[in-house]
Structures are given as C-alpha cells and as structure tokens.
Design a protein around this motif. Structure first.
Motif, PDB file in Angstrom:
ATOM      1  N   VAL A 110       3.064  -8.492 -10.501  1.00  0.00           N
ATOM      2  CA  VAL A 110       2.440  -7.263 -11.006  1.00  0.00           C
ATOM      3  C   VAL A 110       2.115  -7.441 -12.481  1.00  0.00           C
ATOM      4  O   VAL A 110       2.573  -8.383 -13.132  1.00  0.00           O
ATOM      5  CB  VAL A 110       3.375  -6.041 -10.809  1.00  0.00           C
ATOM      6  CG1 VAL A 110       3.583  -5.750  -9.344  1.00  0.00           C
ATOM      7  CG2 VAL A 110       4.713  -6.255 -11.511  1.00  0.00           C
ATOM      8  N   GLU A 111       1.307  -6.543 -13.003  1.00  0.00           N
ATOM      9  CA  GLU A 111       0.977  -6.584 -14.428  1.00  0.00           C
ATOM     10  C   GLU A 111       2.264  -6.486 -15.250  1.00  0.00           C
ATOM     11  O   GLU A 111       3.098  -5.616 -14.995  1.00  0.00           O
ATOM     12  CB  GLU A 111       0.047  -5.431 -14.798  1.00  0.00           C
ATOM     13  CG  GLU A 111      -1.388  -5.593 -14.331  1.00  0.00           C
ATOM     14  CD  GLU A 111      -2.160  -6.602 -15.161  1.00  0.00           C
ATOM     15  OE1 GLU A 111      -1.708  -6.933 -16.284  1.00  0.00           O
ATOM     16  OE2 GLU A 111      -3.197  -7.084 -14.677  1.00  0.00           O
ATOM     17  N   ALA A 162       2.382   1.948  -3.328  1.00  0.00           N
ATOM     18  CA  ALA A 162       1.370   2.070  -4.394  1.00  0.00           C
ATOM     19  C   ALA A 162       1.599   1.040  -5.497  1.00  0.00           C
ATOM     20  O   ALA A 162       1.561   1.341  -6.694  1.00  0.00           O
ATOM     21  CB  ALA A 162       1.370   3.482  -4.973  1.00  0.00           C
ATOM     22  N   ILE A 222      -1.004  -8.401  -8.195  1.00  0.00           N
ATOM     23  CA  ILE A 222      -1.999  -9.395  -8.602  1.00  0.00           C
ATOM     24  C   ILE A 222      -1.639 -10.715  -7.907  1.00  0.00           C
ATOM     25  O   ILE A 222      -0.475 -11.074  -7.792  1.00  0.00           O
ATOM     26  CB  ILE A 222      -2.041  -9.583 -10.135  1.00  0.00           C
ATOM     27  CG1 ILE A 222      -0.661  -9.967 -10.677  1.00  0.00           C
ATOM     28  CG2 ILE A 222      -2.541  -8.332 -10.818  1.00  0.00           C
ATOM     29  CD1 ILE A 222      -0.659 -10.257 -12.158  1.00  0.00           C
ATOM     30  N   LYS A 253       0.832  -1.209   0.000  1.00  0.00           N
ATOM     31  CA  LYS A 253       0.000   0.000   0.000  1.00  0.00           C
ATOM     32  C   LYS A 253       0.866   1.258   0.000  1.00  0.00           C
ATOM     33  O   LYS A 253       0.601   2.217  -0.738  1.00  0.00           O
ATOM     34  CB  LYS A 253      -0.919  -0.014   1.219  1.00  0.00           C
ATOM     35  CG  LYS A 253      -1.901   1.142   1.266  1.00  0.00           C
ATOM     36  CD  LYS A 253      -2.838   1.011   2.461  1.00  0.00           C
ATOM     37  CE  LYS A 253      -3.842   2.148   2.504  1.00  0.00           C
ATOM     38  NZ  LYS A 253      -4.758   2.036   3.670  1.00  0.00           N
ATOM     39  N   THR A 267       0.414  -2.093  -7.648  1.00  0.00           N
ATOM     40  CA  THR A 267      -0.803  -2.799  -8.053  1.00  0.00           C
ATOM     41  C   THR A 267      -0.455  -4.276  -8.178  1.00  0.00           C
ATOM     42  O   THR A 267      -0.019  -4.747  -9.227  1.00  0.00           O
ATOM     43  CB  THR A 267      -1.349  -2.259  -9.385  1.00  0.00           C
ATOM     44  OG1 THR A 267      -1.549  -0.845  -9.277  1.00  0.00           O
ATOM     45  CG2 THR A 267      -2.663  -2.930  -9.744  1.00  0.00           C
TER      46      THR A 267
END
Length: 481
Positions: A118-119, A84, A88, A81, A86
């Motif tokens: 992550v992506e 930041a 998965i 968090k 993202t």
C-alpha cells in the motif's frame, strides 16, 4: 467473508481471509464440472465421464490445486475490495500452497494468508527551519571573452606561410609513417616494425602539444616546408591502446605545407556574423546576461539539492518493494530511450545479466527519488500548496509555442507533467523560504567530500591485502593520442 488485517513492514498489509464452506464447496464442484467437459479419457465422450472415473484418473490433488488457484485469486480480490484497501502492485500469497492443499476440504472453511503493498505513510519529523550549506556559483567574466575567442577561431582563415619555419599554433600538412624504435639487444640490421595505423598522407594537424603523442608536435616545430625529418616520440603509459603503451616510436615526417590562422577583428561586423545582434556591445551584454543567469540557476539548483538532501535526514518512510521496483523500471526505461536516441542498439546492450546489474545499481537512487517525491507531496498537502489551472494553461501554451514542430502531442499527459513540475517548484520554493541555506565558495564542499572519501578509503584499505592494478582494455588509433 471474514477478513483480519495486520500491519506489516515495508508498507504491507497482511490479510487473513476466511473463505466460507459454501464457497469452498461450490468452487470445487465447478472445477470438477469444467474438467469433466474438457478431459480426454479413453472410452468416454467429453462431458460424459463418470465422477468416480474422473477423480481416479486426474487425482484429487490436481483437482484441489485447480480449485485452490481460483479460491486464492477470487478470495484476495474480494478481500481487498471489501476492506477498501488501495493496493499497489500484485498481492502476494503468504500461505504455503502445499499446506493449503493438505488443509483444503470442500465444504469446510479455508483460511488464506496474503499481503498487499500500500502507499507508505510519510512521517516528516521536521521540514521547516532546516539548516544546509550549498556552493555559490559566481559569474566568470572570462567566459565572455573565451566564447568570443572561440567563435573568432572558428571563423579564422587559413593562409599559406612562407619564409619561416613551423611554430606552435600553425596548421601543418604532413605525410608521416611511424615505426617502433629499436629496443636494446635488437639487431641493427633488422627491419623496423611498422606501427599499425601510424601512416598518413596530406594529414592536417594543428601544432598544439595535445594534438598527438608526446614528441611528435615538438619535432615538427622548426621544420621548413618540403623538409623531411625523423622524429622520436614516446607513447604514454598508460595509453588507450595497451599494445602501444610506453613504447618508443620513430616517425618519418615530410612537411608539405604550412598555414597560419588569420583571425577576424572583433567588431560590430563580427557580432553580426555570429549572432542576431547589430553591435558588439549588444552581443557582449547578451553573453553577460546569459552566463550570469546560468550561474544564478546553478546556485539555486545547489541550494535546492542541499535542502532536499537535508530534508531526507528528517523523513521516516517505509517503502514497499512495488514502488521501488516501479521507480527502477522507470529509470532503466529512461536510460534505454536515451541510448536508443543516440543510435545504439538497446537490445544488444541490455542483456539479462546487464539488466540485473543495472537494477541493483539503480536501487539506491530509486529509493532516494521516491522519498523526495513522497516528502514533497506530503508537505504540499500539509501546507495546502496548489497550482492554479491558469498557471498550468500558461505553461502548456508556452511549451507548445516553443516546440511547434511537435505535431503529435498528448496534451492531457503534457498538462499532467506540467502540473507536477509546477507543484514541485512551488513546494521547494516554500521550503527555501522556511529554511536557511548558507552559501559557501564554489568547490569548498566538493573538496571536503573528497577529503572525507580519501580518509575513508585509507581507513578501509589499512588492513586490506595489496594487489597489482589492472590495465583497462581500450583500443584507439595512434592519431587519437
């Protein structure tokens, strides 16, 4: 909290998380307090166990392990968090839990190593001016005639045959019983062995050679009604039922009745009976249009597939395990739903061993599907290709009108699916406009691929030990031939 990031293979981010002395102390004390309130220690009431006794009975290792589990979970969540990220899928602990227990001292800093998927970043080396070949599917006019002939056959009337013998194309009603042929060395007086399942009464069979095992149909040809005849036949080898493969048979056949098909005339009345068209000319025009469209659609699909296959040769992407696993899960779910709709018991089919095998087999296709999806999405972003709300609404309305019987429809989900499909179509059309796909005769690419595969197999088998082929185990009735 101090967090250091590190880029790892397979689209992972490594995290070095330094937890402050205050947190390591607070968490440890909280765990002791919770354990003191729940521990059952003889001679003490819950919540009244002295700290030294609690530590002695439970052991510091157990208490530190409980505190560590909480520190790890909270620490990774806060780090993701704070940075930041993202993420998965679920984060993975890279540190050894045993080492963490050894190094963990309440009131001192603690460093935890973790990784999160992550992506992936998609590197499109090239996506315009691609060169590919695709097979062109041409409309075959014979399909119209074969369709009409098939409909004509289905509307045929069976009429009794008199005054002639059976011939190819007739419908024969027979009684038959089959026995195995005697083999060399077998006593002539021995009773012939019946063939399991090779007996029937009033059996109706169309006199076409592929309707029964070799020899049976040709043996009936030339017979007259009420005639009984012994017909020699031979089970093919290989054969679906291995117990019958290659064995000779003798069938005692009685021809009880003979019929022939009387086909309707192909005219406007025929067209009205099998369709909503008033005239044969309108029906033919409709069939021509349908088969022409099918051929055009198949050609377009071939072009799209060829182009997307070529595109993947120019895409660099490092896929995280989470995405691959999710795609494999989706593929297996689709398979299970399809089998369930066919009435099969998926729970019995999908054993743990079978699921493991299916997951491994699906992995390659899953990776290709993800790469395609990510590549198309990246192209859509770069070229600002979008779908308008009006286009989505029109397609959703069209689908709802096509399937009015579907009462429970999640329109939000339907709208999302439609948007994704329309966007994919637009991106692929854009790719086709900015690349070159050469159309080649149907079957030419398939023939090339088969030749290459055979040559590859020959090379691979050159030094391989030779083994005898194994027969497959499939059981079926004699009449299925």
């Amino acid at each position: 909290m101090k967090v250091t990031q590190e880029k790892l293979p397979a689209s992972q981010i490594g995290l070095e998380i330094e937890i402050t002395p205050e947190i390591t102390k607070q968490t440890y004390e909280k765990v002791i307090k919770n354990l003191a309130s729940t521990a059952n220690i003889p001679g003490f009431r819950k919540g009244k166990v002295p700290r030294p006794i609690l530590l002695q009975r439970l052991g510091t290792t157990r208490i530190k392990a409980a505190a560590l589990e909480e520190l790890i979970q909270d620490g990774i969540e806060q780090a993701v968090k704070q940075e930041a990220i993202t993420a998965i899928g679920q984060p993975q602990l890279r540190s050894s839990f045993e080492d963490l227990i050894k190094n963990y001292e309440p009131g001192k800093p603690l460093t935890i190593s973790a990784a999160v998927d992550v992506e992936p970043e998609v590197n499109l080396v090239q996506y315009t001016d691609l060169q590919a070949k695709a097979e062109e599917v041409n409309y075959d006019p014979e399909r119209v005639e074969s369709t009409l002939e098939k409909e004509r056959t289905e509307l045929a009337t069976l009429i009794p045959v008199e005054g002639r013998a059976a011939q190819i194309g007739d419908i024969a009603v027979v009684d038959f019983k089959g026995v195995f042929s005697k083999i060399e060395g077998e006593e002539e007086t021995a009773e012939p062995e019946p063939i399991p399942g090779a007996e029937a009464t009033d059996f109706q069979v169309e006199l076409q050679e592929d309707k029964f095992i070799p020899g049976f149909i040709l043996g009936i040809v030339g017979m007259n009604p009420e005639e009984t005849k012994e017909i020699a036949a031979q089970f093919p080898d290989p054969y679906a039922n291995e117990d019958l493969a290659g064995k000779g048979a003798t069938f005692t056949v009685t021809l009880k009745e003979l019929k022939e098909k009387e086909l309707p005339e192909v005219n406007d009345d025929f067209a009205q009976e099998i369709s909503d068209f008033e005239t044969l000319e309108e029906l033919r025009a409709s069939l021509v249009e349908r088969y022409q469209k099918e051929a055009d659609d198949k050609t377009k699909t071939n072009k799209q597939e060829a182009l997307l296959t070529e595109l993947l040769n120019h895409v660099e992407v490092d896929l995280p395990a989470t995405l691959i696993d999710q795609e494999v899960d989706a593929m297996l779910t689709q398979t299970a739903m399809r089998l369930s709709q066919q009435g099969l018991d998926v729970r019995n089919l999908f054993t743990q061993d079978i699921i493991a095998q299916l997951r491994e087999r699906s992995r390659t296709e899953a990776i290709e599907r993800i790469k395609r999806s990510l590549s198309l999405r990246e192209i859509g972003k770069r070229e600002s290709i979008q779908v308008t709300p009006e286009e989505i609404a029109a397609r959703v309305t069209e689908l709802l009108e096509q399937y009015p019987e579907e009462k429970e429809v999640d329109e939000d989900r339907l709208r999302s699916i439609v948007e994704n499909e329309l966007l994919t179509e637009k991106i692929i059309d854009w790719l086709l406009e900015h690349s070159s796909v050469e159309l080649v005769p149907e079957g030419s690419l398939s023939a090339t691929e088969e030749t290459e595969a055979v040559e590859s197999d020959v090379d691979a088998d050159a030094d391989a030990p030779q083994t005898e082929p194994e027969n497959s185990e499939v059981s079926t009735e004699v009449t299925e031939g």
